[in-house]
Design a protein around this motif. Sequence first.
Motif, PDB file in Angstrom:
ATOM      1  N   ARG A  30       0.822  -1.214   0.000  1.00 15.45           N
ATOM      2  CA  ARG A  30       0.000   0.000   0.000  1.00 15.45           C
ATOM      3  C   ARG A  30       0.856   1.264   0.000  1.00 15.45           C
ATOM      4  NH1 ARG A  30      -2.979   1.996   5.298  1.00 15.45           N
ATOM      5  NH2 ARG A  30      -0.772   2.538   5.612  1.00 15.45           N
ATOM      6  N   ASP A  31       1.884   1.261   0.825  1.00 17.11           N
ATOM      7  CA  ASP A  31       2.711   2.456   0.946  1.00 17.11           C
ATOM      8  C   ASP A  31       3.583   2.706  -0.282  1.00 17.11           C
ATOM      9  OD1 ASP A  31       1.632   2.833   3.431  1.00 17.11           O
ATOM     10  OD2 ASP A  31       3.316   1.910   4.508  1.00 17.11           O
ATOM     11  N   SER A  32       3.757   1.682  -1.119  1.00 14.62           N
ATOM     12  CA  SER A  32       4.573   1.863  -2.326  1.00 14.62           C
ATOM     13  C   SER A  32       3.802   2.515  -3.466  1.00 14.62           C
ATOM     14  CB  SER A  32       5.124   0.508  -2.799  1.00 14.62           C
ATOM     15  OG  SER A  32       4.060  -0.324  -3.258  1.00 14.62           O
ATOM     16  N   LEU A  33       2.494   2.586  -3.315  1.00 15.16           N
ATOM     17  CA  LEU A  33       1.662   3.166  -4.377  1.00 15.16           C
ATOM     18  C   LEU A  33       1.552   4.671  -4.153  1.00 15.16           C
ATOM     19  CD1 LEU A  33      -1.097   0.433  -4.446  1.00 15.16           C
ATOM     20  CD2 LEU A  33       0.883   0.639  -5.924  1.00 15.16           C
ATOM     21  N   VAL A  34       1.872   5.458  -5.211  1.00 11.87           N
ATOM     22  CA  VAL A  34       1.929   6.911  -5.065  1.00 11.87           C
ATOM     23  C   VAL A  34       0.872   7.627  -5.916  1.00 11.87           C
ATOM     24  CG1 VAL A  34       4.363   6.945  -4.476  1.00 11.87           C
ATOM     25  CG2 VAL A  34       3.704   7.003  -6.872  1.00 11.87           C
ATOM     26  N   VAL A  35      -0.057   6.907  -6.479  1.00 14.01           N
ATOM     27  CA  VAL A  35      -1.089   7.539  -7.288  1.00 14.01           C
ATOM     28  C   VAL A  35      -2.073   8.255  -6.371  1.00 14.01           C
ATOM     29  CG1 VAL A  35      -2.927   7.164  -8.973  1.00 14.01           C
ATOM     30  CG2 VAL A  35      -0.865   5.757  -9.037  1.00 14.01           C
ATOM     31  N   PRO A  36      -2.321   9.556  -6.564  1.00 17.82           N
ATOM     32  CA  PRO A  36      -3.315  10.260  -5.745  1.00 17.82           C
ATOM     33  C   PRO A  36      -4.698   9.639  -5.926  1.00 17.82           C
ATOM     34  CG  PRO A  36      -1.951  11.803  -6.983  1.00 17.82           C
ATOM     35  CD  PRO A  36      -1.673  10.445  -7.543  1.00 17.82           C
ATOM     36  N   ALA A  37      -5.324   9.239  -4.820  1.00 16.37           N
ATOM     37  CA  ALA A  37      -6.608   8.535  -4.920  1.00 16.37           C
ATOM     38  C   ALA A  37      -7.473   8.839  -3.700  1.00 16.37           C
ATOM     39  CB  ALA A  37      -6.376   7.037  -5.054  1.00 16.37           C
ATOM     40  N   ILE A  38      -8.793   8.632  -3.858  1.00 15.28           N
ATOM     41  CA  ILE A  38      -9.780   8.824  -2.796  1.00 15.28           C
ATOM     42  C   ILE A  38     -10.747   7.645  -2.842  1.00 15.28           C
ATOM     43  CG2 ILE A  38     -11.730  10.216  -1.991  1.00 15.28           C
ATOM     44  CD1 ILE A  38     -10.299  12.692  -3.024  1.00 15.28           C
ATOM     45  N   ILE A  39     -11.082   7.117  -1.656  1.00 11.44           N
ATOM     46  CA  ILE A  39     -12.088   6.055  -1.552  1.00 11.44           C
ATOM     47  C   ILE A  39     -13.367   6.660  -0.985  1.00 11.44           C
ATOM     48  CG2 ILE A  39     -12.718   3.868  -0.455  1.00 11.44           C
ATOM     49  CD1 ILE A  39      -9.824   3.114  -0.379  1.00 11.44           C
ATOM     50  N   THR A  40     -14.501   6.359  -1.617  1.00  5.63           N
ATOM     51  CA  THR A  40     -15.798   6.825  -1.122  1.00  5.63           C
ATOM     52  C   THR A  40     -16.711   5.622  -0.901  1.00  5.63           C
ATOM     53  OG1 THR A  40     -16.785   7.074  -3.321  1.00  5.63           O
ATOM     54  CG2 THR A  40     -15.531   8.956  -2.464  1.00  5.63           C
ATOM     55  N   ASP A  41     -17.708   5.834  -0.051  1.00  4.25           N
ATOM     56  CA  ASP A  41     -18.703   4.771   0.140  1.00  4.25           C
ATOM     57  C   ASP A  41     -19.807   4.919  -0.887  1.00  4.25           C
ATOM     58  OD1 ASP A  41     -20.203   6.921   0.994  1.00  4.25           O
ATOM     59  OD2 ASP A  41     -20.002   6.467   3.130  1.00  4.25           O
ATOM     60  N   SER A  42     -20.864   4.121  -0.731  1.00  2.00           N
ATOM     61  CA  SER A  42     -21.957   4.128  -1.711  1.00  2.00           C
ATOM     62  C   SER A  42     -22.719   5.450  -1.728  1.00  2.00           C
ATOM     63  CB  SER A  42     -22.926   2.983  -1.415  1.00  2.00           C
ATOM     64  OG  SER A  42     -23.437   3.105  -0.094  1.00  2.00           O
ATOM     65  N   GLU A  43     -22.612   6.228  -0.635  1.00  2.00           N
ATOM     66  CA  GLU A  43     -23.305   7.510  -0.577  1.00  2.00           C
ATOM     67  C   GLU A  43     -22.411   8.678  -0.998  1.00  2.00           C
ATOM     68  OE1 GLU A  43     -24.857   7.909   3.306  1.00  2.00           O
ATOM     69  OE2 GLU A  43     -26.287   6.249   3.111  1.00  2.00           O
ATOM     70  N   SER A 102      -0.726  10.906 -11.981  1.00  3.11           N
ATOM     71  CA  SER A 102       0.386  11.366 -11.163  1.00  3.11           C
ATOM     72  C   SER A 102       1.035  12.592 -11.800  1.00  3.11           C
ATOM     73  CB  SER A 102       1.422  10.254 -11.019  1.00  3.11           C
ATOM     74  OG  SER A 102       2.001   9.944 -12.289  1.00  3.11           O
ATOM     75  N   ALA A 103       1.875  13.281 -11.026  1.00  2.00           N
ATOM     76  CA  ALA A 103       2.568  14.461 -11.547  1.00  2.00           C
ATOM     77  C   ALA A 103       3.458  14.088 -12.730  1.00  2.00           C
ATOM     78  CB  ALA A 103       3.401  15.104 -10.443  1.00  2.00           C
ATOM     79  N   LEU A 104       4.075  12.888 -12.665  1.00  2.00           N
ATOM     80  CA  LEU A 104       4.937  12.434 -13.758  1.00  2.00           C
ATOM     81  C   LEU A 104       4.146  12.267 -15.055  1.00  2.00           C
ATOM     82  CD1 LEU A 104       7.622  11.355 -14.868  1.00  2.00           C
ATOM     83  CD2 LEU A 104       6.942   9.081 -14.041  1.00  2.00           C
ATOM     84  N   LEU A 105       2.973  11.636 -14.960  1.00  2.00           N
ATOM     85  CA  LEU A 105       2.159  11.426 -16.154  1.00  2.00           C
ATOM     86  C   LEU A 105       1.648  12.749 -16.709  1.00  2.00           C
ATOM     87  CD1 LEU A 105       0.864   9.460 -18.118  1.00  2.00           C
ATOM     88  CD2 LEU A 105      -1.069   9.216 -16.530  1.00  2.00           C
TER      89      LEU A 105
END
Length: 406
Positions: free
Chosen positions: A70-83, A148-151
Motif C-alpha cells: 500500500r505504501d509503495s503506491l503513489v497515485v493520488p486517490a480517494i475512496i468513497t462509500d456508496s453515498e 500522477s505528476a509524472l504522467l
Amino acid sequence: MNPYQQKRRWKYFLLAFAVVIASGSVFYTSYLVRKIAMSERTRAQVWALSMKQLVNTYDNDFLTYVFAVRDSLVVPAIITDSEGEIVNWRGLDSTKTNNKLDKAELKQRKLQYDPGYFKDELAYMKKQHPPIKFTMLNEPQFVYYKDSALLTQLKMFPYIQLSVIAIFLLVAYTAFSSSRKSEQNQVWVGLAKETAHQLGTPISSLMAWIELMKDKFHAEDDPLMAEMENDVRRLEIVADRFSKIGSKPKLEEHPVYEVVKEFVDYFKVRVSNKISFELTGNRRLTAGLNIPLFDWVLENLLKNAVNAIDGTGSIKVQIHGNKQKKQIFIDITDTGKGIPRSKFDTVFQPGYTTRQRGWGLGLSLTKRMIQNYHNGQIFVKDSELGKGTTFRIVLKTVRYDKQAKL
C-alpha cells in the motif's frame, strides 16, 4: 528549374519533414502516456485491494506485506462509500488533509484542514477516470484517482519540446536568412559597381568615335547620328544606374508627369508600332526622384508590359494623387496575358520569371529601387488572366500646388 520554384519546393520538403518528426514525437509520447496510465490504474486497483485486505486479514506477517504494498503506491486517490462520503485517501496535499489534528496543532505546524479541497479533488478525479469498485465489509466502495505528476508532465512534454524546437528553428532561420541576404546584397553591389566600371571605357570610346564621324562626314545634323548619340547617352545612364547601387542616392524634386513623359517618349519609338501608349494624369504633382534610377523602374515595368502583350495591344500610364495621405499613384496598365492572383507577391521575388531566357531580376530590382531608394511602394494593383495587369507605384509628394486637382 526556376530558382524560386526550387526554393519553394525545398521549403515544402522541410516543412513536411518537420511535420513527420513532430507527429512521430506526439504519437510516441501518446503511446507512453497510455502505457503509464494503464500502470497507474493497476496501482489504484492494487491499493483498493490492499485496503480491503487490511480489514479482512489477521496474519501479522501478511499485514506487513500489505502495508508495504500500500505504501509503495503513489497515485493520488480517494475512496468513497456508496453515498459518496470520503472514507480514505492517498497522495493528496498533506497541508490540507490533517483532519486528525486539533486547531491549535494545525496552527502551530502551519497546516490546515480544507474540506473544500477534498470536494474539488474528488470532482476532478471523477472527470479523469472511471471509478474502481470493490466491496469491503459487505459495503460497496469506490476508488477514484487522478494522473500522477509524472504522467501529467509527460503529457505536456511533446508540446513544450516542439515549441522550444520551433522557436529555435525560427530564430536560426531568421539569422541565416538575414546573413544570406546581407551576403547577396554585398555580392550584388560589387557586381553592379564592377559592371559600371567596365562600361565606362567603351562608352567613352563610342562618344569619341561619334564626334570623329560627325567631323569626317559633316554629319552634325544627320538624324541617324542623333539617335546614335541618344543610345550612347542611354548607355551612360545605365552605367550611372549601376554605380548608384548600394549607396543612398540623392533625391531631387521633379514633376512626376514630365519625368514619366520623357521616358515614355524615348521608350515607345523603340518597340513595335502595334503597341500604343497613353499617358494621362495631373501635371503638377512633384516628388523626390533620382532620375536615372526612376527611369530604370519605368523601363523594367514597360518592358514587362511589352513582353506580356502578344501582338497588338496598349499600355496606359495614369498619374494621380491622394491629397489627404500626401501620396502620388502611378498606374501602369497593359492588355497582356495577366498574372494569377496567387503570383501577385511572387513576381517580385528574385529569380521568378515566365520567360525561358529571363533572369527574374527586373521586378526584384524595381521593388528595391522604389522601397529602399525612393521610400515608396510598388505592387500588383489588379490583374486578370487574358485581359491585362496594372502595377501601381506609390510615392510621397514633396509639396502640393493649390491649383492641382488630385
